[in-house]
Design an enzyme around this catalytic site. Structure first.
Site, PDB file in Angstrom:
ATOM      1  N   GLU A 176      -9.784  -2.048   5.651  1.00 54.88           N
ATOM      2  CA  GLU A 176     -10.052  -1.938   6.600  1.00 54.88           C
ATOM      3  C   GLU A 176     -11.454  -2.313   6.864  1.00 54.88           C
ATOM      4  O   GLU A 176     -11.830  -3.035   5.643  1.00 54.88           O
ATOM      5  CB  GLU A 176     -10.350  -0.044   6.455  1.00 54.88           C
TER       6      GLU A 176
ATOM      7  N   ASP B  10       0.567  -1.256   0.243  1.00 57.61           N
ATOM      8  CA  ASP B  10       0.058   0.344   0.133  1.00 57.61           C
ATOM      9  C   ASP B  10       0.928   1.367   0.100  1.00 57.61           C
ATOM     10  O   ASP B  10       2.213   1.440   0.031  1.00 57.61           O
ATOM     11  CB  ASP B  10      -1.187   0.424   1.541  1.00 57.61           C
TER      12      ASP B  10
ATOM     13  N   HIS C 100      -7.358  -5.981  10.262  1.00 56.38           N
ATOM     14  CA  HIS C 100      -6.618  -4.620   8.459  1.00 56.38           C
ATOM     15  C   HIS C 100      -5.668  -5.711   7.765  1.00 56.38           C
ATOM     16  O   HIS C 100      -4.837  -5.834   8.993  1.00 56.38           O
ATOM     17  CB  HIS C 100      -6.574  -3.287   8.448  1.00 56.38           C
TER      18      HIS C 100
ATOM     19  N   ASN D 152      -7.837  -3.310  14.442  1.00 51.98           N
ATOM     20  CA  ASN D 152      -8.643  -3.297  14.020  1.00 51.98           C
ATOM     21  C   ASN D 152      -8.899  -4.656  12.710  1.00 51.98           C
ATOM     22  O   ASN D 152     -10.133  -4.932  12.192  1.00 51.98           O
ATOM     23  CB  ASN D 152      -8.942  -2.507  13.698  1.00 51.98           C
TER      24      ASN D 152
HETATM   25  P1  PGA Z   1       2.717  -2.652  12.139  1.00 52.56           P
HETATM   26  O1  PGA Z   1       1.450  -1.970  11.659  1.00 52.56           O
HETATM   27  O2  PGA Z   1       3.743  -3.984  12.469  1.00 52.56           O
HETATM   28  O3  PGA Z   1       3.294  -1.467  12.950  1.00 52.56           O
HETATM   29  O4  PGA Z   1       1.690  -2.804  13.648  1.00 52.56           O
HETATM   30  C1  PGA Z   1       0.514  -3.643  11.100  1.00 52.56           C
HETATM   31  C2  PGA Z   1      -0.322  -2.930   9.897  1.00 52.56           C
HETATM   32  O5  PGA Z   1      -1.336  -1.956  10.442  1.00 52.56           O
HETATM   33  O6  PGA Z   1      -0.561  -3.254   8.788  1.00 52.56           O
END
Ligand code: PGA
Length: 253
Positions: free
Chosen positions: A139, A64, A134, A132
């Protein structure tokens, strides 16, 4: 099916994932690697970099990219992937791709899909998971068969990512993300999660119903997923003992 490997801590997870990636690379020196930004995958890149493998023929695709940041912004994923992944791993910058946030947004999503296809598809995609549920920036409520698209970030994701910016206001509200369907096209997926704050999302993704409310639950539909989670992230799993007994290598933890 999903193999679940429970490791004592994040760094052990990085080493386990790096070992899997190195094995694929030894079979396919020009493999197509799906990279993920965020904090959890960082130990993967450092463990892989420490192996000093020749990765100059590898192509890489990010999941992304933020929209609405100025070109070259240090927190754009183009910059993050370059700094934290491409340089340490010795990737060829011409083979490293992030969705083009500066292009005409009517064309950028399909151009990214075409670039992945032209590279032969992603051999191994590393994915983190949001609190959450995602994956990428898909999302809750995202289509489980979606392709690369423009999306809005959830309020919680913006708060979680505010640590990379000077203030919450500066966190973009929009992004281009591979869709869940795009992610599921990867031949193999490695999901990494660490910390108690991810425990509910991990349990919902691996053991809950497949639902758009938890986009990561779509990984249950993929035939070759390895989930590498530390003890804290595994703390809400109902079948942790079973996973420990059936760990593919028995010694990963
Ligand atoms: P993080 O992010 O490894 O920094 O917790 C993971 C994500 O949001 O996909």
């Amino acid at each position: 099916m999903t193999d679940v490997i429970i490791v004592p801590h994040l760094h052990a997870g990085g080493a386990a994932a790096a070992t899997l990636l190195a094995a694929v690379l030894s079979q396919k020196p020009d493999m197509v690697l799906g990279v993920a930004t965020g904090s959890t995958p960082l130990p993967i890149w450092s463990a892989l970099a420490a192996m000093r493998l020749d990765m100059s023929r590898v192509s890489a695709f990010a999941l992304d990219e933020y929209l609405d940041l100025p070109p070259g912004h240090p927190e754009s994923y183009a910059a993050v992937v370059h700094r934290e992944i491409a340089v340490p791993l010795g990737l060829n910058p011409r083979k490293v791709h992030t969705p083009d946030a500066q292009a005409d947004l009517r064309d950028a999503p399909s151009a990214y899909e075409s670039a992945i296809r032209a590279a032969g598809g992603i051999d191994v995609q590393v994915v983190g998971i949001g609190r959450n549920g995602h994956i990428g920036f898909n999302e809750p409520g995202s289509s489980l068969s979606g392709r690369t698209h423009i999306a809005n970030l959830a309020a919680q994701t913006r708060r979680d990512n505010a640590r990379f910016f000077e203030s919450l206001d500066q966190v973009p509200t929009r992004c281009i993300t591979q869709g869940v369907g795009t992610i599921l096209d990867a031949r193999r997926l490695i999901l990494v999660a660490s910390g108690r704050r991810k425990a509910d999302a991990v349990a919902a993704a691996l053991e809950g119903p497949v639902t758009a409310s938890v986009p990561a639950s779509a990984l249950q539909l993929h035939p070759d997923v390895v989930a590498i989670v530390d003890e804290d992230a595994a703390s809400r799993l109902s079948f942790a003992d079973h996973y420990r007994m059936s760990a593919p290598h028995g010694d990963a933890a």
